[in-house]
Design a protein around this motif. Structure first.
Motif, mmCIF file in Angstrom:
data_model
loop_
_atom_site.group_PDB
_atom_site.id
_atom_site.type_symbol
_atom_site.label_atom_id
_atom_site.label_comp_id
_atom_site.label_asym_id
_atom_site.label_seq_id
_atom_site.Cartn_x
_atom_site.Cartn_y
_atom_site.Cartn_z
ATOM 1 N N GLY A 30 -2.140 5.574 0.354
ATOM 2 C CA GLY A 30 -2.860 6.816 0.092
ATOM 3 C C GLY A 30 -2.856 7.680 1.335
ATOM 4 N N THR A 31 -3.342 8.900 1.197
ATOM 5 C CA THR A 31 -3.478 9.820 2.319
ATOM 6 C C THR A 31 -4.963 10.050 2.540
ATOM 7 N N ALA A 38 -9.865 11.839 0.582
ATOM 8 C CA ALA A 38 -8.866 10.817 0.234
ATOM 9 C C ALA A 38 -8.025 11.300 -0.939
ATOM 10 N N TRP A 39 -6.725 11.075 -0.804
ATOM 11 C CA TRP A 39 -5.765 11.303 -1.884
ATOM 12 C C TRP A 39 -5.178 9.941 -2.196
ATOM 13 N N LEU A 64 -10.167 -3.069 4.865
ATOM 14 C CA LEU A 64 -9.437 -2.714 6.070
ATOM 15 C C LEU A 64 -8.157 -1.977 5.680
ATOM 16 N N TYR A 65 -7.992 -0.772 6.211
ATOM 17 C CA TYR A 65 -6.818 0.059 5.940
ATOM 18 C C TYR A 65 -5.951 0.107 7.187
ATOM 19 N N ALA A 66 -4.674 -0.147 7.040
ATOM 20 C CA ALA A 66 -3.715 -0.028 8.133
ATOM 21 C C ALA A 66 -3.067 1.355 8.056
ATOM 22 N N VAL A 67 -3.104 2.078 9.160
ATOM 23 C CA VAL A 67 -2.474 3.398 9.209
ATOM 24 C C VAL A 67 -0.971 3.202 9.332
ATOM 25 N N ARG A 68 -0.227 3.742 8.377
ATOM 26 C CA ARG A 68 1.235 3.645 8.385
ATOM 27 C C ARG A 68 1.869 4.757 9.207
ATOM 28 N N ARG A 69 1.273 5.974 9.108
ATOM 29 C CA ARG A 69 1.767 7.080 9.941
ATOM 30 C C ARG A 69 0.731 8.193 9.984
ATOM 31 N N VAL A 70 0.755 8.947 11.077
ATOM 32 C CA VAL A 70 -0.092 10.133 11.226
ATOM 33 C C VAL A 70 0.705 11.307 10.676
ATOM 34 N N VAL A 71 0.145 11.967 9.670
ATOM 35 C CA VAL A 71 0.803 13.104 9.028
ATOM 36 C C VAL A 71 0.506 14.393 9.796
ATOM 37 N N ASP A 72 -0.737 14.533 10.267
ATOM 38 C CA ASP A 72 -1.142 15.751 10.972
ATOM 39 C C ASP A 72 -2.340 15.434 11.852
ATOM 40 N N VAL A 105 -3.786 10.901 7.704
ATOM 41 C CA VAL A 105 -2.946 9.715 7.866
ATOM 42 C C VAL A 105 -2.555 9.154 6.511
ATOM 43 N N GLU A 106 -1.429 8.460 6.494
ATOM 44 C CA GLU A 106 -1.066 7.629 5.355
ATOM 45 C C GLU A 106 -1.480 6.219 5.721
ATOM 46 N N ALA A 107 -2.234 5.577 4.839
ATOM 47 C CA ALA A 107 -2.757 4.250 5.126
ATOM 48 C C ALA A 107 -2.882 3.460 3.831
ATOM 49 N N SER A 108 -3.027 2.149 3.992
ATOM 50 C CA SER A 108 -3.195 1.308 2.808
ATOM 51 C C SER A 108 -3.993 0.057 3.152
#
Length: 89
Positions: A68-69, A86-87, A27-35, A59-62
């Motif tokens: 990661g992005t 994925a980055w 499960l990845y939580a989105v920290r912020r929407v980049v674009d 998105v940046e998520a973890s």
């Protein structure tokens, strides 16, 4: 460095934006929407019922501490989500 995937994922949204997703049983939580952007399909592949859009979010998520992005795609025709790229750090 990024990697391409195209893996189906399960996504939870709030007001149309992804807030968390499951990929590879994590499960990845989105920290912020980049674009965010929308790509329309060719006009001959659309109908009134299906506008033929693909909606993308970067998105940046973890899944924990490692951030990661990730590039996610929602296809309006099939109403399915994919993790495209994925980055990971």
């Amino acid at each position: 460095m990024s990697r391409l995937y195209g893996d189906p994922i399960e996504v939870w949204t709030r007001e149309g934006e992804p807030i968390q997703f499951v990929w590879q049983d994590r499960l990845y939580a989105v920290r912020r929407v980049v674009d965010h952007w929308v790509v329309a399909r060719e006009w001959w592949k659309t109908s009134e019922d299906d506008p033929g859009e693909r909606r993308f979010w970067r998105v940046e998520a973890s899944p924990g501490r490692r951030l990661g992005t990730y590039e996610l795609r929602f296809d309006t025709a099939g109403e399915g989500w994919l993790l495209i790229r994925a980055w990971e750090r």
